[in-house]
Scaffold this active site. Structure first.
Site, short mmCIF file in Angstrom:
data_model
loop_
_atom_site.label_atom_id
_atom_site.label_comp_id
_atom_site.label_asym_id
_atom_site.label_seq_id
_atom_site.Cartn_x
_atom_site.Cartn_y
_atom_site.Cartn_z
N GLU A 28 0.79 -1.22 0.00
CA GLU A 28 0.00 0.00 0.00
C GLU A 28 0.83 1.28 0.00
OE1 GLU A 28 -3.26 0.12 -0.29
OE2 GLU A 28 -3.47 -2.06 -0.30
N SER A 43 -51.58 -24.17 40.99
CA SER A 43 -51.31 -24.25 42.43
C SER A 43 -50.02 -23.57 42.84
CB SER A 43 -51.28 -25.72 42.87
OG SER A 43 -52.57 -26.30 42.76
#
Length: 823
Positions: free
Chosen positions: A86, A474
């Site tokens: 690069e 219950s």
């Protein structure tokens, strides 16, 4: 001489004009240039990661995958690869490379096309942080000026480090750390030269050059990178040849999730978005640590899976997923390679993995299993599969493999919990039709210990542990008994366990609440009534306490008062709650009466590891700085816990034929739980009248857990099963109608067997203000006897009986002077 003077003058003029033009251009674009000073405090967009309490990764949220790295942690070969490819003069230029600019300008003059951009690493950084990627002259000019500013502000190493962490590499990977993970599942120091060169070649065109989507183009680009490294003398010819000829090994890797807990992860995600907003939550690099231990959470998931599959096996086999070929129809079988290719297109769901039946014998089958190859499925792994008729009926037990499956059938298999890595323990399965949830928390502070919202997050993201408001059956009774104890009733208070037949003139019908099973015992102590879950006793308790007063009391346990109905049907569990709400309510019985707030996030760290949030929950304590609200007295909580303890251990004397079991007696069989906490366990089953919802909630002093099982379609009942002689003994013991004790309790046991050892528990400690006296089991009065007709019972001081039972007088009417004790 005049010519040279004129030439020099012209050059000076052009130079002045050029400098002036550049200055003018700078002044023109300056208002649009961003401040590069922000780069010093840049917060890279890093995804949020969610961890268990012990540091295992649960999930990662965020559009951009990024793993920030320091430059010193980047391998030198990777730095060499990027610089060679690069910007080989990165450490020599001032942000703009004049040689590169002249080269690009010459190419433009000679070809008439822009083939080289002359962008330096600094200019690429400027573009990535501040600009778009369009090919426009003005963008290039701005990019140049910003690059010059960056070079003035940061040194070269800082610029390179930002670049390596910012640049895009495709597949949502940003930065070299994320690229290494996404493409190779490795950290940077584990990469080969070929892999380093592949990553270094991606910034030019991440979409078109990535090795997953375009492996050949990636290989060619890798060669270009290696050639540049060779030209710069960063690698040898031998290293070049080896790396250039290496196979493309990239494949897509996700975050290294080590604990699969998607319902838990979604809870955290939603809370983080509520706290910080979506943009910051997803991109600020938060590390969120939950209250959940990894193996406890996995135990909860496995308990849900195993319990639902047990239900499914009881109710029968619904047949293959699909049929690839039929020998009866003369269709040719697929080859093993074709079957393998087909299986790769299918997904595993929950505990089940797709498979294809290749051939069958009388009592075995040869199957191909996704990712596991070909194996033999023995008879013991499939003989449960009698035909499913409906929720209430099953077909006869199978006698041969042909009664169950045929070659070409696509089926599901699962590996049993005891030996998941042993091919001999694969078992025929199917995706369960009912749903289930587990909610578990620490009663001392509300920290969530585990949460599972369903069988599979893939199938449904609906978190039943937090969102499913279902009738509790219950499971409501301990709250009703707590209201009764608050009014002065005791564990020894006698209530008439007899049918109720109440005419309602408004509706023109009679209300006849019944026990389940429909058995009545006459006068019964409240300890025994709760342990055996007597419905009519709960109705009578509400009448004694008052409907409004009972509803007020129930609302104390963290419920919206407007959602608690004021009618007697609440005694049978018509109230709807989520599993987490039930667990929170029961925590008050385990911790001395405090209402703790469930929480799942223990701490949050920013991207630098600094703690920015630390949970400070209210505690179940009397003498501390941050107490939770106390909703009932510790004496009240103790009495309720005592009654729920009898639901597990029962009472009476089996030697004298007076022994009895509570509804939760199956816990007695669990050696891992009993050996860990002894008898200090309390719990309560719950079943709605039509068996659409089944529950079990229970606790030790260190952990409270609620399990729920039911269909998402509330119109469907869980049904019943007949005995299956081929099932193991544990499964055979569960037949008849489904219920909390048969359907939800086994899941609770499976989870708690793995979890209780992680949360130290004490005995059910007797609080101050509670006395212990010997009573007669038949009357609840004091007794001088010490035989099987008596027991020591606990009372809130001042409520204990004062009269002794007169066994020797022959007084047949033992309730003669205690009419208020029986209602």
């Amino acid at each position: 001489m005049k010519f040279f003077k004129r030439l020099i003058l012209i050059l000076v003029i052009f130079a002045v004009l050029g400098v002036g033009a550049i200055g003018a251009l700078y002044l023109y674009v300056k208002p649009e240039l961003p401040s590069v000073a922000t780069l010093r405090d840049v917060e890279l967009q890093t995804p949020m990661q969610v961890f268990t309490k012990d540091g295992q990764l649960i999930s990662q949220f965020g559009e951009k995958r990024r793993i920030p790295v320091d430059l010193e942690d980047v391998p030198q070969q990777m730095i060499d690869a990027f610089l060679a490819t690069e910007d080989s003069r990165f450490y020599q230029h001032f942000g703009v490379d004049p040689i590169g600019v002249m080269r690009a300008f010459w190419v433009l003059l000679t070809t008439g096309e822009i083939k080289e951009g002359a962008s330096t690493i600094t200019m690429q950084l400027a573009r990535n942080f501040f600009l778009s990627f369009d090919r426009a002259w003005m963008r290039k000019i701005k990019e140049t000026f910003i690059a010059l500013h960056i070079e003035q502000l940061l040194d070269k190493d800082e610029i390179l480090e930002l670049y390596l962490n910012k640049i895009a590499f495709g597949h949502r990977a940003h930065g070299v750390g994320a690229a290494a993970q996404v493409y190779y599942g490795k950290s940077l120091d584990q990469l080969t030269l070929a892999q380093i060169a592949t990553i270094a070649g991606l910034p030019k065109a991440p979409s078109n050059l990535n090795p997953i989507s375009h492996p050949q183009a990636s290989k060619e680009r890798r060669r270009v990178v290696l050639l540049r490294m060779l030209d710069e003398k960063k690698i040898t010819r031998a290293e070049f040849e080896q790396a250039a000829n290496a196979e493309v090994t990239a494949r897509r890797h996700g975050a290294e999730v080590t604990v699969d807990a998607p319902y838990l992860a979604e809870m955290v995600r939603q809370e983080m978005v509520d706290r910080y907003g979506e943009e910051r939550a997803y991109n600020a690099g938060f590390n969120v640590y939950t209250t959940v231990k990894s193996h406890v959470q996995l135990a909860a998931r496995q308990a849900v899976w195993d319990n639902l599959h047990a239900y499914d096996e009881r109710h029968g086999y619904r047949g293959p997923v699909s049929v690839l070929w039929s020998e009866e129809e003369g269709e040719p079988a697929l080859s093993e390679a074709e079957v393998a290719e087909y299986l790769q297109r299918l997904k595993s769901i929950g505990a089940v993995t797709p498979a294809v039946v290749l051939s069958i014998a009388e009592q075995s089958a040869t199957v191909a299993v996704k990712d596991h190859g070909i194996l033999e499925l023995p008879w013991e792994s499939m003989h449960w599969a009698r035909a499913y008729v409906n929720e209430e009926r099953q077909g006869p037990p199978p006698e041969t493999t042909a009664d169950i499956m045929q070659p070409g059938h696509v089926i599901w298999l699962r590996q049993v919990a005891e030996a998941r890595d042993d091919n001999g323990h694969w078992r025929l399965a199917q995706i369960p039709e009912p749903s289930s949830a587990i909610a578990s928390l620490r009663p001392d502070d509300g920290a969530i210990a585990a949460v599972v919202g369903g069988y599979s997050f893939q199938l449904s993201q609906y978190n039943r542990a937090l969102q499913a408001e279902r009738q509790v059956g219950s499971n409501i009774k301990p709250l009703i008994y707590s209201a009764a104890f608050e009014k002065g009733l005791t564990l020894a208070t006698l209530v008439n366990d007899a049918p109720i037949n109440q005419w309602n003139p408004g509706s023109g019908i009679a209300w006849r609440p019944k026990n389940s099973p429909d058995v009545y015992e006459g006068p019964i102590r409240l300890r025994k009534a709760l342990a055996k879950s007597k419905n009519v006793v709960s109705v009578r308790l509400i009448r004694e306490v008052g409907v409004k007063e009972t509803a007020d009391h129930i609302a104390k346990f963290g419920l919206d008062r407007t959602q608690v109905p004021e009618n007697e049907s609440i005694s049978l569990g018509s109230l709807s709650m989520t599993p987490m709400q039930v667990a929170r309510a029961y925590a008050a019985f385990a911790n001395g009466g405090f209402l703790v707030e469930p929480y799942v996030i223990e701490r949050i760290e920013d991207g630098n590891g600094e703690v920015i949030y630390q949970a400070e929950p209210k505690l179940a304590c009397f003498d501390c700085d941050n107490p939770a609200p106390q909703i009932i007295s510790e004496q009240n909580a103790f009495l309720v816990a005592q009654a729920m303890n009898s639901a597990i251990w029962g009472g009476g004397s089996w030697a004298h034929d007076t022994g009895w079991n509570g509804t939760s007696w199956r816990i007695q069989r669990s050696k891992p739980i009993v050996s860990e906490v002894g008898r200090a366990i309390a719990g309560k089953t719950g079943t709605t009248n039509d068996v659409r919802d089944t529950w079990f909630s229970g606790f030790t002093s260190g952990l409270v857990t609620t399990t729920w099982v039911g269909f998402d379609d509330v119109s469907r009942q869980l049904g019943s099963t007949s005995m299956h002689p081929l099932l193991d003994s544990a499964q055979q013991s569960i037949s008849g109608g489904e219920a909390g004790a048969k359907t939800a309790l086994p899941g609770w046991i499976l989870f708690m067997e793995k979890a209780v050892s992680e949360y130290p528990s004490d005995n059910l400690m007797i609080p101050p203000g509670v006395v212990n006296v010997r009573i007669d089991l038949g009357t609840g009065k004091l007794s001088h006897r010490t035989d099987h007709t008596t027991r020591f019972e606990y009372f809130i001081s001042g409520t204990e009986p004062t009269d002794y039972v007169d066994r020797d007088s022959g007084n047949g009417n033992i309730f003669e002077d205690s009419g208020d004790d029986l209602f």
